[in-house]
Design an enzyme around this catalytic site. Structure first.
Site: not given
Length: 430
Positions: A39, A44, A81
């Site tokens: 994405t 991260h 989500k």
RNA sequence: GGGGGAAUACCAAAGCGGCCAACUGGGACGGACUGUAAAUCCGUUGACUUAUGUCUUCACAGGUUCGAAUCCUGUUUCCCCCA
């Protein structure tokens, strides 16, 4: 008893697993895969959990596959989500995939001659070969819509009324097929993932059973939480990225250093490869003298070195000492320019013409239009901050906003402005 | 469709003709303390300025008044009750 599973268990990295996985892993070298969603063009620290899981898997003698979702990334996982995802275009996706592959190659052993060499795969390579018709005939036929709708990730979206597109609905089939593909072609029998992936993973084992008549296994890792309930891996500046361009090694180091005591014990098990004795010894030490923050320092060290490098770690420590230690104007002045600039890498800078600088009559003027609003929005704001005792220049507190300017310039051309505790700015006189 | 009520700063919530740039709480930001923490305490929080000032605000548009967030009229939105 399986060493890999035991390892995850004591590290608190075991959420759930399918019944016979222990016996399966005990039989010898097995292969597992774990997927990363492209994405963004960098991983991260949330992704680091997956990386560590694969790392332990490889260390236990098994063969890890790191899958980058070039295909699944085009669809968007509906898992937990709340709303439909925006689709990324192919070009961005390609870029993200290659960046992430590049980062992954740093953590696992892709070069060993042993038979458990890590491998990087991209599901775009096989999914792009499929025509829609072939896919729904060959794969879709084996799974019922009822089955797919019963997944929590899908159910939730149906219940909260937002719905989800057919595209996202079909996500679990694509991911399920990935598992089947790797099982069929790479003898990959295990899928690892975050606990939010359980449903998708199980669709995969189901496909393997129905399409291939074989068995496959799943193991999930808990979602990382923070003791205070806020979201893990976020700072005011957003996500903590592994890419040093997005999150400087210094900021990265600081993130770990600032972990709360409650979380430190948990994180040191998850994000470092230190063994149990070492960790327990560190915890004992930490309990003795909590103010030294032994655990935080060790996590920050281990993770910074693993993600960045020894040099980056040392620089981060040095920067931290200067910024937060009891350093004085003299210490600042003693730095050579290169170090100075490295320490303050990423700190906002303002350039001021020498003639303008010398023409200034009071400290306050320094924060007027001449600094273009970088440090303060207005002189009034600056005045309030100074009166509140929140401003230092060259590590010395400024008390009087109207005092005349009489600073020793660092390296003959810099002023270090500190607003509050953690906000630094560099003024360069040119 | 009928009746009633509400709209205030980032959020919540006072104010109901001048003493209102607007109580208070939360948040945010500073300071002290500390472990670059938590808890606690203190300060700031419309803008510009640093004077004992100017300007723009209390849903929107008009009006009454020397003077309105406060009164009146219309508009919009929201809530409640009856149908």
């Amino acid at each position: 008893m399986n060493p890999f599973i035991e390892e995850l268990r004591w590290r608190g990295m075991l959420q759930d697993m399918t019944p016979e996985i222990e016996e399966h892993l005990n039989k010898g070298t097995a292969s597992a895969y774990l997927g990363f969603d492209p994405t963004a063009d960098s991983l991260h620290i949330g992704h680091l959990v997956g990386v560590m899981t694969l790392l332990h898997f490889q260390r236990a003698g098994h063969k890890p596959f790191a899958l980058v979702g070039g295909a699944t990334g085009m669809i968007g996982d509906p898992s937990f989500k709340s709303a439909e995802r925006n689709l990324l275009d192919k070009q961005t996706l390609d870029h993200n995939v290659s960046c992430i592959q590049n980062q992954l190659s740093k953590f696992l052993d892709f070069k060993t001659n042993a038979n458990n060499k890590a491998e990087l795969v991209n599901n775009y390579d096989w999914m792009s070969q499929f025509s829609f018709l072939d896919f729904i005939r060959d794969v879709g036929k084996h799974i019922t819509v009822n089955y797919m709708m019963s997944k929590d990730s899908v159910k939730r979206r149906l219940e909260d009324g937002n719905g989800l597109s057919f595209t996202e609905f079909s996500y679990q089939l694509i991911q399920g097929y990935d598992f089947y593909h790797l099982w069929k072609n790479k003898n990959c029998t295990v899928q690892l993932g975050g606990s939010d992936q359980w449903g998708n993973i199980v669709t995969g084992t189901e496909l393997i059973r129905r399409m291939g008549g074989g068995s496959a296994f799943a193991l999930t890792v808990p979602l990382i939480t923070k003791a205070d309930g806020s979201k893990f891996g976020k700072t005011e500046g957003g996500s903590v990225w592994l890419d040093p361009e997005k999150t400087s090694p210094y900021a990265f180091y600081q993130f770990w250093l600032n972990v709360s005591d409650e979380d430190a014990s948990k994180y040191i098990r998850i994000f470092t490869t230190l063994d149990r004795e070492t960790i327990e010894a560190l915890e004992a030490e930490h309990a003795q003298a909590p103010h030294l923050r032994t655990l935080q320092k060790e996590i920050a060290k281990q993770v910074t070195i693993m993600v960045h490098s020894q040099e980056d770690y040392e620089m981060a420590v040095k920067a931290s000492e200067i910024l937060f230690g009891k350093s004085s104007t003299e210490d600042l002045a003693a730095l050579d320019e290169r170090t100075f600039l490295q320490v303050f890498d990423g700190v906002p800078q303002v350039k001021i013409e020498n003639a303008e600088y010398t023409a200034l009559t009071s400290i306050l003027d320094l924060f007027g239009e001449i600094s273009q609003g970088v440090i303060f929005g207005s002189k009034g704001e600056a005045r309030k901050m100074i009166q509140g005792g929140g401003l230092s220049i060259n590590k010395e507190k400024v008390a009087d906003p109207n005092a005349s300017i009489n600073f020793e310039l660092l390296q003959g051309k810099y002023l270090l402005v500190q607003k509050g505790k953690k906000n630094y700015f560099i003024v360069e006189i040119v």
